[in-house]
Write an enzyme that holds these catalytic residues in place. Structure first.
Site, short mmCIF file in Angstrom:
data_model
loop_
_atom_site.label_atom_id
_atom_site.label_comp_id
_atom_site.label_asym_id
_atom_site.label_seq_id
_atom_site.Cartn_x
_atom_site.Cartn_y
_atom_site.Cartn_z
N GLN A 1 -15.87 0.21 -1.93
CA GLN A 1 -16.79 1.23 -1.45
C GLN A 1 -17.71 0.65 -0.38
OE1 GLN A 1 -16.96 4.65 -2.62
NE2 GLN A 1 -18.14 4.77 -0.73
N ARG B 1 -9.23 -0.35 -11.73
CA ARG B 1 -10.54 0.26 -12.00
C ARG B 1 -10.75 0.24 -13.51
NH1 ARG B 1 -13.42 5.69 -9.81
NH2 ARG B 1 -13.66 4.24 -8.09
N ASP C 1 -26.95 7.15 -5.86
CA ASP C 1 -25.74 7.26 -6.68
C ASP C 1 -26.13 8.01 -7.94
OD1 ASP C 1 -23.15 6.91 -7.65
OD2 ASP C 1 -23.41 4.80 -8.19
N ARG D 1 -12.88 5.17 3.27
CA ARG D 1 -12.22 4.45 2.16
C ARG D 1 -10.77 4.17 2.54
NH1 ARG D 1 -14.17 4.77 -3.06
NH2 ARG D 1 -12.62 3.15 -3.41
N CYS E 1 -21.59 7.42 -2.38
CA CYS E 1 -20.18 7.08 -2.60
C CYS E 1 -19.39 8.27 -3.13
CB CYS E 1 -20.07 5.89 -3.55
SG CYS E 1 -20.72 6.19 -5.22
N HIS F 1 -18.41 -2.58 -6.94
CA HIS F 1 -17.52 -1.62 -6.29
C HIS F 1 -17.30 -2.09 -4.85
CE1 HIS F 1 -15.22 1.84 -5.64
NE2 HIS F 1 -16.10 2.81 -5.77
N1 NVA Z 1 -21.77 4.22 -10.10
C1 NVA Z 1 -20.69 5.19 -10.21
C2 NVA Z 1 -19.82 5.14 -8.99
C3 NVA Z 1 -18.66 6.11 -8.99
C4 NVA Z 1 -17.77 5.95 -7.80
C5 NVA Z 1 -19.90 4.92 -11.46
O1 NVA Z 1 -19.64 3.74 -11.76
O2 NVA Z 1 -19.52 5.86 -12.15
N1 CP Z 2 -16.45 6.70 -4.66
C1 CP Z 2 -15.42 6.56 -5.50
O1 CP Z 2 -15.03 5.45 -5.89
O2 CP Z 2 -14.84 7.73 -5.85
P1 CP Z 2 -13.77 7.95 -6.99
O3 CP Z 2 -14.46 7.71 -8.30
O4 CP Z 2 -13.34 9.39 -6.82
O5 CP Z 2 -12.63 7.00 -6.80
#
Ligand code: NVA
Ligand code: CP
Length: 310
Positions: free
Chosen positions: A136, A106, A228, A296, A268, A133
């Protein structure tokens, strides 16, 4: 047969054929139904997880998942590794390939993840980047299948930022024949390169792709409503200006009434109640956010079985 994808990386959903994508969802449903049948399937396998951004769900679901499959996880915070001191991605990729069986990462840069996958001899799984992502979406589409009994022909309306989630819905939805409508404020639309991929996929799958600045148009007759956060990880400095730009892009009762009567709401998570969605919607009868979050685990167990089991 669960090993035709053995050794494959998943950087974004353009790398999956429709058949591969659907086979992951199918396996996820099977794993969820009978987890005991897959206990020990990845015995002795090690997943390394690298985090440059925060996580609750991704971290815990991948770690719980690999343990349930009989393997183990090593969790790395990139700040405490030599990557955080500038060691070349290539060296990290080659070295880690000698220790573990797959890497989940990540981070911010999609280019960095692509380089990691290029140089590694083991699968690399994107656990969220600035543009994508994919894990997800696997869980979300498993959830939609569970709720609606199909993916093809479903109308998914995403209201909010044209971010990593929006890009992944565009690519995944257009792959499986889902209609995807995205409503974003001017200047916050999804990147054109991902819209183009969706339009190209749609020629084959028959999906309708609609990018608009009008939330009501997107939501009209939708089966699934999604939003989101207005400021993703890395965009927190723009919180105030985004709150202004996105104020009419909230999923609330006034908007949801335009969707199909039996619509479901997904997010998500983490969510900001009172910003992108009201409490009555996210905690209401149409919401399936906890089923989605649970999936997930099952979807990623399926993905790991596909790419880590010979
Ligand atoms: N769009 C959000 C998703 C978090 C799971 C981010 O990238 O922070
Ligand atoms: N939805 C998601 O990816 O959650 P986290 O940021 O908690 O991993």
């Amino acid at each position: 047969m669960i090993n035709s994808m053995y050794g494959k990386s998943l950087l974004d959903l353009t790398e999956l054929t429709k058949a591969e994508f659907l086979s992951i969802i199918e396996l996820a449903i099977a794993v969820k139904k009978k987890p005991e049948d897959y206990k020990g399937a990845l015995s002795g396998k090690i997943l390394a997880m690298i985090f440059e951004k925060n996580s609750t769900r991704t971290r815990v679901s991948f770690e719980a998942g690999i343990i349930q499959l009989g393997g183990q996880a090593i969790v790395l915070d990139s700040k405490n590794t030599q990557m955080g001191r500038g060691e070349p991605v290539k060296d990290t990729a080659k070295v880690m390939s000698g220790y573990v069986d797959a890497i989940m990462i990540r981070t911010y840069s999609d280019q960095m993840v692509a380089e990691l996958a290029e140089e590694a001899t083991i699968p690399v799984i994107n656990g969220l980047t600035d543009n994508h992502h994919p894990c997800q979406i696997l869980a979300d589409f498993q959830t939609i299948y569970e709720l609606k009994g199909k993916l093809e022909g479903i109308k998914l309306a995403y209201v909010g930022d044209g971010n990593n989630m929006a890009h992944s819905f565009l690519i995944g939805g257009s792959l499986v024949g889902m209609d995807v409508a995205i409503a974003a404020p001017k200047g916050y639309e999804p990147k054109s390169e991902f819209i183009d991929i969706a339009l190209k996929n749609a020629e084959e799958s028959g999906s309708k792709i609609d990018i608009t600045n009008d939330p009501a148009a997107a939501v009209k007759d939708a089966d699934i409503l999604i939003t989101d956060v207005w400021a993703s990880m890395g965009d927190e400095g723009e919180q105030a200006e985004r709150a202004e730009a996105f104020k009419s892009f909230q999923i609330n009762n006034r908007l949801a009434v335009l969707a199909k009567k039996d619509y479901n709401f997904l997010h998500c998570l983490p969510a900001h109640r009172g910003e992108e969605v009201t409490t009555d919607i996210i905690d209401g009868a149409h919401s399936a956010i906890y089923q989605e979050a649970e999936n997930r685990l099952h979807a990623q167990k399926a993905l790991m079985l596909k790419v880590m089991k010979e």
